[in-house]
Design an enzyme around this catalytic site. Structure first.
Site, PDB file in Angstrom:
ATOM      1  CB  CYS A 188      -0.983  -0.070   1.162  1.00 35.94           C
ATOM      2  SG  CYS A 188      -2.436   0.938   0.912  1.00 35.94           S
ATOM      3  CG  HIS A 241      -3.120  -3.330   3.891  1.00 37.43           C
ATOM      4  ND1 HIS A 241      -2.131  -2.698   4.601  1.00 37.43           N
ATOM      5  CD2 HIS A 241      -3.753  -2.365   3.196  1.00 37.43           C
ATOM      6  CE1 HIS A 241      -2.164  -1.403   4.355  1.00 37.43           C
ATOM      7  NE2 HIS A 241      -3.147  -1.179   3.502  1.00 37.43           N
ATOM      8  CD  GLU A 292      -0.363  -5.488   6.005  1.00 40.23           C
ATOM      9  OE1 GLU A 292      -0.267  -6.076   4.921  1.00 40.23           O
ATOM     10  OE2 GLU A 292      -0.650  -4.274   6.102  1.00 40.23           O
TER      11      GLU A 292
HETATM   12  N1  GLN Z   1      -3.574   6.368   1.016  1.00 35.30           N
HETATM   13  C1  GLN Z   1      -2.311   6.043   1.626  1.00 35.30           C
HETATM   14  C2  GLN Z   1      -1.157   6.818   0.981  1.00 35.30           C
HETATM   15  O1  GLN Z   1      -1.330   7.431  -0.002  1.00 35.30           O
HETATM   16  C3  GLN Z   1      -2.030   4.567   1.551  1.00 35.30           C
HETATM   17  C4  GLN Z   1      -3.034   3.829   2.384  1.00 35.30           C
HETATM   18  C5  GLN Z   1      -2.479   2.620   3.075  1.00 35.30           C
HETATM   19  O2  GLN Z   1      -1.276   2.383   3.146  1.00 35.30           O
HETATM   20  N2  GLN Z   1      -3.369   1.851   3.663  1.00 35.30           N
HETATM   21  O3  GLN Z   1      -0.084   6.785   1.499  1.00 35.30           O
END
Ligand code: GLN
Length: 195
Positions: free
Chosen positions: A79, A168, A170
Site C-alpha cells: 500500500c 494488505h 498482513e
Molecule cells: N492512502 C495512503 C497513501 O497514499 C495509503 C493507504 C495505506 O497504506 N493503507 O499513502
C-alpha cells in the site's frame, strides 16, 4: 534470515506478527543506527506515504535504504510502501523511486477506498485481498511485471527483488504473499543458505 520492518509510521506491527507466525526473526527500523544491524530483507508497511516520506528524509533513512534497495536488497512494499517504491506517483511525490511502476494514490475514491475481495496472484493462486484507501498501479515499465489484477486494475507487481501489493496481506490469515517474499530473499542469497 532476518527481516527489517520500517517502523516510523503505519501498520508495521501486523507485518511483524506475520513474520513471527512464520518463524522469521525481525526488527524495527526507527532510526539511522538501526541500519547497523544486518538484515536480509525489508518490509515497507501501509500507512501514509507522505508522512513516511517526510520521516524517512528527516531521520536520514531515505538515502541509505535507497542505496541498499538499488544494490539488490529484497524489499516488500504494501500500500503506502508501494507508493514509496514507485518511480512515478500520481497525486504524490516519489520517494525511493526504485521500481518501474506508476502508482495512483487513493485511487479508488473515498467510498470505494476500502474493500475486501479475492483474486489470482501469479505463482500463488487465489488469495484474499484487503484494500484500505489503496493505490493501484496505473502502469508498469522497464523490468517490472504484473502479478495480480482486480477488475482490470494492477494491484501487485514485481521487479527483480522488489515486490509490491496495493492491498494488505498482513491483515488476513493467509500468509502466502509473505512466504513468497521470504522465497525471494532465499533466492537472492543462495550462497549463505539462509533459512
Ligand atoms: N492512502 C495512503 C497513501 O497514499 C495509503 C493507504 C495505506 O497504506 N493503507 O499513502
Amino acid at each position: 534470515m532476518t527481516v527489517a520492518v520500517l517502523a516510523v509510521q503505519g501498520a508495521f506491527i501486523e507485518h511483524e506478527q506475520v513474520l513471527e507466525k512464520l518463524g522469521v526473526s525481525c526488527f524495527e527500523i526507527r532510526q539511522k543506527r538501526d541500519l547497523e544491524k544486518p538484515f536480509d530483507g525489508l518490509i515497507l508497511p501501509g500507512g501514509e506515504s507522505t508522512v513516511m516520506r517526510k520521516l524517512l528524509t528527516d531521520l536520514e533513512l531515505l538515502e541509505p535504504l535507497q542505496e541498499k534497495i538499488r544494490a539488490g536488497l529484497p524489499v516488500f512494499g504494501t500500500c503506502a510502501g508501494l507508493i514509496l517504491l514507485a518511480k512515478e506517483v500520481e497525486g504524490g511525490l516519489s520517494c525511493f523511486g526504485t521500481m518501474g511502476i506508476r502508482a495512483k494514490r487513493n485511487a479508488y475514491g473515498r467510498q470505494l477506498g476500502s474493500f475486501c475481495t479475492t483474486a489470482e496472484f501469479a505463482g500463488i493462486g487465489e488469495i484474499p485481498m484487503n484494500f484500505i484507501r489503496a493505490p493501484y498501479i496505473e502502469s508498469v515499465f522497464g523490468n517490472a511485471e504484473i502479478l495480480s489484477k482486480v477488475d482490470g486494475l494492477i494491484v501487485a507487481a514485481r521487479e527483480g527483488n522488489q515486490l509490491v501489493t496495493a492491498f494488505h496481506p498482513e491483515v488476513t490469515e493467509d500468509t502466502r504473499v509473505h512466504q513468497y517474499f521470504l522465497d525471494m530473499i532465499r533466492a537472492a542469497n543462495p550462497e549463505n543458505g539462509i533459512s
